[in-house]
Design a protein around this motif. Structure first.
Motif, short mmCIF file in Angstrom:
data_model
loop_
_atom_site.label_atom_id
_atom_site.label_comp_id
_atom_site.label_asym_id
_atom_site.label_seq_id
_atom_site.Cartn_x
_atom_site.Cartn_y
_atom_site.Cartn_z
N ALA A 137 5.74 131.73 24.16
CA ALA A 137 4.30 131.49 24.10
C ALA A 137 3.87 130.51 25.19
CB ALA A 137 3.92 130.96 22.72
N LYS A 150 -1.82 127.19 18.84
CA LYS A 150 -0.63 126.54 18.30
C LYS A 150 -1.04 125.62 17.16
CE LYS A 150 2.74 125.41 21.02
NZ LYS A 150 3.61 124.82 22.08
N GLY A 155 5.11 126.77 17.20
CA GLY A 155 4.41 128.05 17.09
C GLY A 155 3.81 128.49 18.42
N SER A 157 0.55 131.64 19.31
CA SER A 157 -0.02 132.97 19.14
C SER A 157 -0.95 133.26 20.32
CB SER A 157 -0.80 133.06 17.82
OG SER A 157 -1.40 134.34 17.69
N ASN A 186 -3.59 134.96 13.27
CA ASN A 186 -2.60 134.59 14.28
C ASN A 186 -1.18 134.67 13.70
OD1 ASN A 186 -4.17 133.67 16.72
ND2 ASN A 186 -5.13 132.39 15.15
N GLN A 188 3.17 134.40 14.98
CA GLN A 188 3.99 133.68 15.96
C GLN A 188 5.22 134.50 16.40
OE1 GLN A 188 2.33 130.67 16.28
NE2 GLN A 188 1.10 131.20 14.48
#
Length: 271
Positions: A137, A150, A155, A157, A186, A188
């Motif tokens: 990401a 985040k 995480g 997305s 969202n 991850q």
């Protein structure tokens, strides 16, 4: 018998002394440069370096001007005598010219970026090495074109033009990771990819539903993993790299290693 052996050794040493092999390297990382053009002012012969950045320039012996050039690097002009003085080793300096010639994710085949109607950006291995992202990401956010949501440090997305999850498509070597049945919030799942095991990343903005399906209405993010490399000689060639990192901001611990085994027709890579 001894005279014959002595004669063979003499001939071998004579021919080896006649061969002058030049090695061309990148000044920044000292990596060998393949397909570098070497041209002399007195001959119409054009030589190119092999995968190890080497070429035999014996036929240019005594030349006053030898040009060593490659797209993306500053041209070096030296005499044969100057090359000999520095051990037939040349370092080329990268210049500011960058050519993004091909994209893959836009139409599933190699195509000039000027012929693609959509906006497509590429994240090269050099960008990844420079930014050193924690997750895939973060790798996408390196482009500056993808917003990454985040909720916490572990995480990530991706969001493109307001679309996310089931309206964006992730592909790994052409195989889709998600489908339209994914929830709209969202998610991850992109961080399940190893950023260090990705060779190149391409992001196609805008609808890609004609090629990829209805879940690609917001865009396509295409990841290409490490490609096996064949040996440039008849012998087994083993290469690899390793990376260790610790971040105090979120107590991240990362250990990565990959290696490539290459023969003349078969190759294997793992990480």
């Amino acid at each position: 018998m001894k005279k014959l052996i002595f004669l063979l050794l003499f001939l071998m040493s004579f021919f080896m002394s006649q061969a002058q092999v030049i090695t061309v390297l990148d000044q920044e990382n000292e990596a060998p440069l393949e397909l570098v053009m070497i041209v002399s002012d007195r001959d119409n012969v054009v030589l190119t370096t092999n995968a190890r950045g080497q070429a035999d320039i014996s036929e240019f012996g005594g030349a006053d001007s030898i040009q060593i050039r490659m797209i993306g690097y500053a041209t070096v002009t030296m005499s044969y005598y100057e090359l000999e003085n520095q051990g037939f080793q040349v370092y080329l300096v990268p210049n500011s010219l960058e050519l993004d010639q091909f994209v893959v994710s836009a139409t599933k085949w190699n195509q000039s970026s000027a012929e693609v109607p959509q906006k497509v950006i590429s994240i090269t291995p050099k960008d990844v090495a420079f930014m050193n992202p924690q997750t895939t990401a973060d790798l996408l956010s390196v482009s500056g074109q993808v917003y990454v949501q985040k909720s916490q440090q572990g995480g990530g997305s991706p969001m493109i033009r307001g679309f996310a999850t089931n309206r964006l498509l992730y592909t790994v070597d052409g195989v889709r990771m998600n489908t339209a049945i994914f929830r709209g919030g969202n998610i991850q799942n992109v961080i399940s990819l190893d950023a260090f095991a990705i060779e190149s990343t391409e992001i196609s903005f805008g609808p890609g539903s004609v090629i990829y399906g209805s879940d690609a209405i917001g865009g396509v993010m295409s990841f290409q993993t490490l490609k096996p490399k064949l040996s440039v000689t008849d012998q087994l060639e083993v290469t690899g790299k390793a990376n260790m990192r610790y971040a105090t901001a979120n107590k991240e611990k990362t250990v990565h290693a990959d290696f490539n085994i290459g023969l003349d027709k078969w190759a294997f890579v793992t990480s």
